[in-house]
Write an enzyme that holds these catalytic residues in place. Structure first.
Site, PDB file in Angstrom:
ATOM      1  N   GLY A 178       1.239  -2.060   4.149  1.00 50.29           N
ATOM      2  CA  GLY A 178       1.844  -0.736   4.046  1.00 50.29           C
ATOM      3  C   GLY A 178       3.075  -0.656   4.922  1.00 50.29           C
ATOM      4  O   GLY A 178       4.212  -0.698   4.451  1.00 50.29           O
ATOM      5  N   THR A 179       2.843  -0.588   6.221  1.00 48.77           N
ATOM      6  CA  THR A 179       3.932  -0.453   7.186  1.00 48.77           C
ATOM      7  C   THR A 179       4.985  -1.550   7.017  1.00 48.77           C
ATOM      8  O   THR A 179       6.186  -1.266   7.020  1.00 48.77           O
ATOM      9  CB  THR A 179       3.345  -0.530   8.622  1.00 48.77           C
ATOM     10  OG1 THR A 179       2.272   0.407   8.727  1.00 48.77           O
ATOM     11  CG2 THR A 179       4.396  -0.227   9.663  1.00 48.77           C
TER      12      THR A 179
ATOM     13  N   SER B 122       0.852  -1.195   0.000  1.00 49.51           N
ATOM     14  CA  SER B 122       0.000   0.000   0.000  1.00 49.51           C
ATOM     15  C   SER B 122       0.885   1.241   0.000  1.00 49.51           C
ATOM     16  O   SER B 122       1.646   1.465   0.955  1.00 49.51           O
ATOM     17  CB  SER B 122      -0.896   0.016   1.233  1.00 49.51           C
ATOM     18  OG  SER B 122      -1.466   1.319   1.360  1.00 49.51           O
TER      19      SER B 122
ATOM     20  N   MET C 252     -12.223   4.148  -0.664  1.00 45.55           N
ATOM     21  CA  MET C 252     -12.909   4.369   0.614  1.00 45.55           C
ATOM     22  C   MET C 252     -13.546   5.746   0.521  1.00 45.55           C
ATOM     23  O   MET C 252     -13.176   6.699   1.221  1.00 45.55           O
ATOM     24  CB  MET C 252     -11.890   4.283   1.768  1.00 45.55           C
ATOM     25  CG  MET C 252     -11.413   2.847   2.015  1.00 45.55           C
ATOM     26  SD  MET C 252      -9.845   2.753   2.898  1.00 45.55           S
ATOM     27  CE  MET C 252      -8.717   2.923   1.523  1.00 45.55           C
TER      28      MET C 252
ATOM     29  N   GLY D 250      -3.067   3.779   7.914  1.00 45.52           N
ATOM     30  CA  GLY D 250      -2.085   2.715   7.963  1.00 45.52           C
ATOM     31  C   GLY D 250      -1.576   2.562   9.392  1.00 45.52           C
ATOM     32  O   GLY D 250      -1.871   3.393  10.258  1.00 45.52           O
ATOM     33  N   GLY D 251      -0.849   1.499   9.633  1.00 48.74           N
ATOM     34  CA  GLY D 251      -0.179   1.332  10.919  1.00 48.74           C
ATOM     35  C   GLY D 251      -1.057   0.917  12.073  1.00 48.74           C
ATOM     36  O   GLY D 251      -0.645   0.995  13.228  1.00 48.74           O
TER      37      GLY D 251
ATOM     38  N   HIS E  17      -8.308   0.819  -4.091  1.00 44.45           N
ATOM     39  CA  HIS E  17      -9.249   0.577  -2.994  1.00 44.45           C
ATOM     40  C   HIS E  17      -9.941   1.895  -2.665  1.00 44.45           C
ATOM     41  O   HIS E  17      -9.337   2.791  -2.097  1.00 44.45           O
ATOM     42  CB  HIS E  17      -8.435   0.032  -1.798  1.00 44.45           C
ATOM     43  CG  HIS E  17      -9.227  -0.200  -0.571  1.00 44.45           C
ATOM     44  ND1 HIS E  17      -8.645  -0.428   0.663  1.00 44.45           N
ATOM     45  CD2 HIS E  17     -10.578  -0.261  -0.345  1.00 44.45           C
ATOM     46  CE1 HIS E  17      -9.578  -0.612   1.577  1.00 44.45           C
ATOM     47  NE2 HIS E  17     -10.765  -0.504   0.993  1.00 44.45           N
TER      48      HIS E  17
ATOM     49  N   MET F  61     -11.200  -6.550   5.296  1.00 45.26           N
ATOM     50  CA  MET F  61     -10.465  -5.547   6.079  1.00 45.26           C
ATOM     51  C   MET F  61     -10.178  -6.109   7.465  1.00 45.26           C
ATOM     52  O   MET F  61     -11.101  -6.542   8.167  1.00 45.26           O
ATOM     53  CB  MET F  61     -11.283  -4.262   6.229  1.00 45.26           C
ATOM     54  CG  MET F  61     -11.533  -3.467   4.959  1.00 45.26           C
ATOM     55  SD  MET F  61     -10.060  -2.874   4.117  1.00 45.26           S
ATOM     56  CE  MET F  61      -9.212  -1.965   5.427  1.00 45.26           C
TER      57      MET F  61
ATOM     58  N   ASP G 207      -6.376  -6.856   4.230  1.00 46.29           N
ATOM     59  CA  ASP G 207      -5.805  -5.504   4.298  1.00 46.29           C
ATOM     60  C   ASP G 207      -5.902  -4.956   5.715  1.00 46.29           C
ATOM     61  O   ASP G 207      -7.008  -4.787   6.239  1.00 46.29           O
ATOM     62  CB  ASP G 207      -6.591  -4.615   3.317  1.00 46.29           C
ATOM     63  CG  ASP G 207      -6.050  -3.195   3.189  1.00 46.29           C
ATOM     64  OD1 ASP G 207      -5.047  -2.870   3.832  1.00 46.29           O
ATOM     65  OD2 ASP G 207      -6.660  -2.425   2.421  1.00 46.29           O
ATOM     66  N   GLY G 208      -4.727  -4.677   6.297  1.00 42.92           N
ATOM     67  CA  GLY G 208      -4.698  -4.016   7.600  1.00 42.92           C
ATOM     68  C   GLY G 208      -3.896  -4.789   8.631  1.00 42.92           C
ATOM     69  O   GLY G 208      -4.250  -5.921   8.976  1.00 42.92           O
ATOM     70  N   GLY G 209      -2.792  -4.209   9.059  1.00 42.55           N
ATOM     71  CA  GLY G 209      -1.984  -4.832  10.112  1.00 42.55           C
ATOM     72  C   GLY G 209      -1.294  -6.117   9.693  1.00 42.55           C
ATOM     73  O   GLY G 209      -0.980  -6.956  10.544  1.00 42.55           O
TER      74      GLY G 209
ATOM     75  N   HIS H  79      -1.129  -1.334  -4.440  1.00 40.13           N
ATOM     76  CA  HIS H  79      -2.382  -1.041  -3.743  1.00 40.13           C
ATOM     77  C   HIS H  79      -2.483   0.462  -3.470  1.00 40.13           C
ATOM     78  O   HIS H  79      -1.613   1.048  -2.822  1.00 40.13           O
ATOM     79  CB  HIS H  79      -2.430  -1.823  -2.430  1.00 40.13           C
ATOM     80  CG  HIS H  79      -3.734  -1.760  -1.706  1.00 40.13           C
ATOM     81  ND1 HIS H  79      -4.821  -2.563  -2.035  1.00 40.13           N
ATOM     82  CD2 HIS H  79      -4.148  -0.998  -0.668  1.00 40.13           C
ATOM     83  CE1 HIS H  79      -5.828  -2.297  -1.231  1.00 40.13           C
ATOM     84  NE2 HIS H  79      -5.453  -1.343  -0.386  1.00 40.13           N
TER      85      HIS H  79
ATOM     86  N   MET I 288      -9.036   7.813  -0.091  1.00 40.12           N
ATOM     87  CA  MET I 288      -9.875   8.189   1.063  1.00 40.12           C
ATOM     88  C   MET I 288     -10.389   9.610   0.896  1.00 40.12           C
ATOM     89  O   MET I 288      -9.666  10.477   0.382  1.00 40.12           O
ATOM     90  CB  MET I 288      -9.050   8.096   2.348  1.00 40.12           C
ATOM     91  CG  MET I 288      -8.407   6.731   2.556  1.00 40.12           C
ATOM     92  SD  MET I 288      -7.547   6.670   4.141  1.00 40.12           S
ATOM     93  CE  MET I 288      -6.801   5.035   4.037  1.00 40.12           C
TER      94      MET I 288
ATOM     95  N   ASP J 234      -4.735   3.384  -1.832  1.00 37.40           N
ATOM     96  CA  ASP J 234      -5.811   3.663  -0.880  1.00 37.40           C
ATOM     97  C   ASP J 234      -6.366   5.061  -1.105  1.00 37.40           C
ATOM     98  O   ASP J 234      -5.685   6.058  -0.856  1.00 37.40           O
ATOM     99  CB  ASP J 234      -5.282   3.540   0.555  1.00 37.40           C
ATOM    100  CG  ASP J 234      -5.095   2.086   0.957  1.00 37.40           C
ATOM    101  OD1 ASP J 234      -6.052   1.304   0.792  1.00 37.40           O
ATOM    102  OD2 ASP J 234      -4.006   1.734   1.433  1.00 37.40           O
TER     103      ASP J 234
HETATM  104  C1  DX5 Z   1      -6.449   1.138   5.622  1.00 37.25           C
HETATM  105  C2  DX5 Z   1      -5.904   0.848   4.232  1.00 37.25           C
HETATM  106  C3  DX5 Z   1      -4.755  -0.117   4.235  1.00 37.25           C
HETATM  107  C4  DX5 Z   1      -3.568   0.342   5.007  1.00 37.25           C
HETATM  108  C5  DX5 Z   1      -2.669  -0.798   5.309  1.00 37.25           C
HETATM  109  O1  DX5 Z   1      -7.574   1.927   5.500  1.00 37.25           O
HETATM  110  O2  DX5 Z   1      -6.925   0.309   3.414  1.00 37.25           O
HETATM  111  O3  DX5 Z   1      -4.390  -0.444   2.906  1.00 37.25           O
HETATM  112  O4  DX5 Z   1      -2.839   1.316   4.335  1.00 37.25           O
HETATM  113  O5  DX5 Z   1      -1.615  -0.321   6.078  1.00 37.25           O
HETATM  114  P1  DX5 Z   1      -0.881  -1.241   7.149  1.00 37.25           P
HETATM  115  O6  DX5 Z   1      -0.292  -2.392   6.412  1.00 37.25           O
HETATM  116  O7  DX5 Z   1       0.138  -0.322   7.717  1.00 37.25           O
HETATM  117  O8  DX5 Z   1      -1.918  -1.677   8.147  1.00 37.25           O
HETATM  118 ZN    ZN Z   2      -6.464  -0.610   1.344  1.00 38.46          ZN
END
Ligand code: DX5
Ligand code: ZN
Length: 220
Positions: A200-201, A12, A72, A148-149, A70, A141, A178-180, A37, A41, A39
């Site tokens: 992402g992280t 991401s 959002m 992120g993070g 993605h 999700m 997706d997420g963590g 990926h 928003m 994101d």
């Molecule tokens: C959250 C995003 C994710 C996020 C993932 O709303 O959809 O793609 O960036 O980031 P990490 O891997 O740091 O949780």
């Molecule tokens: Zn995402």
């Protein structure tokens, strides 16, 4: 997934340096990313604002990999065409962001793109029941979207339920999480049936020289 199905990694770019996104996309491409990926928003559907179709268009020449966009944003419908024209390959939307979700998926397909359905942690998997023939990717999700993070929410049972629905459908549908996601949580979601991991992280930590090792570590 069967034992032979490859795990795909979708870094991401939310975790990249926003002043150098083109360079970041080239770097993760070279480091072995399968999908890029993105994101998107809007500060309305989620409490954060990121990037729009012009940025996707600007990034498109930097990689031939699959652009996994993605959304959002709510409403999503007015922007589907712009993201398709900008170069998205997969467009994923949340059912809460579209009052006529079936039609939105048809619209994405009609634009010649792969359609994704994203499930927030509290969204039941039943929302899939009448649209399985219209989805090419299901995104589970494992954080509440927006940032992120965040810490992984353990939803292995939900991932297993989605994998079961995909098996029943007989269709080749990506199961993305997706997420963590980090090397440890990756093992859990892969065991539960995920085949595309967003991170992402975990990818963007340690500088560009670490990206390849970070991506490899997620494959399990
Ligand atoms: C959250 C995003 C994710 C996020 C993932 O709303 O959809 O793609 O960036 O980031 P990490 O891997 O740091 O949780
Ligand atoms: Zn995402």
């Amino acid at each position: 997934m069967t034992a032979t199905s490859p795990i795909r990694i979708a870094p991401s770019i939310l975790s990249a340096d926003f002043a150098a996104l083109g360079e970041a996309v080239r770097a993760i491409d070279a480091a072995g990313a399968d999908y890029i990926h993105v994101d998107v928003m809007d500060g309305h559907f989620v409490p954060n604002i990121t990037i729009g179709p012009n940025v996707v268009k600007a990034l498109r020449p930097h990689s031939k990999k699959i652009f996994d966009v993605h959304l959002m944003i709510a409403p999503a419908d007015p922007y589907l065409e712009s993201f398709a024209a900008a170069g998205a390959d997969i467009i994923t939307i949340h059912p809460e962001a579209s009052p006529h979700f079936h039609r939105s998926l048809q619209t994405i397909r009609g634009l010649g793109k792969r359609a994704g359905l994203a499930l927030n942690p509290a969204t039941p998997v039943d929302v899939l029941d009448h649209v399985m023939d219209l989805v090419d990717l299901i995104l589970v999700m494992t954080v509440n979207p927006g940032f992120g993070g965040q810490a992984y929410i353990p939803l292995a049972d939900k991932i297993r339920s989605v994998r079961q629905k995909i098996a029943t459908s007989g269709r080749d549908i990506d199961l993305e999480v997706d997420g963590g996601i980090n090397p440890e949580t990756a093992r859990e979601v892969i065991a539960a049936g995920a085949n595309v991991l967003v991170a992402g992280t975990a990818v963007f930590s340690g500088g560009a020289e670490k990206y390849a090792a970070n991506i490899a570590a997620l494959r399990g």
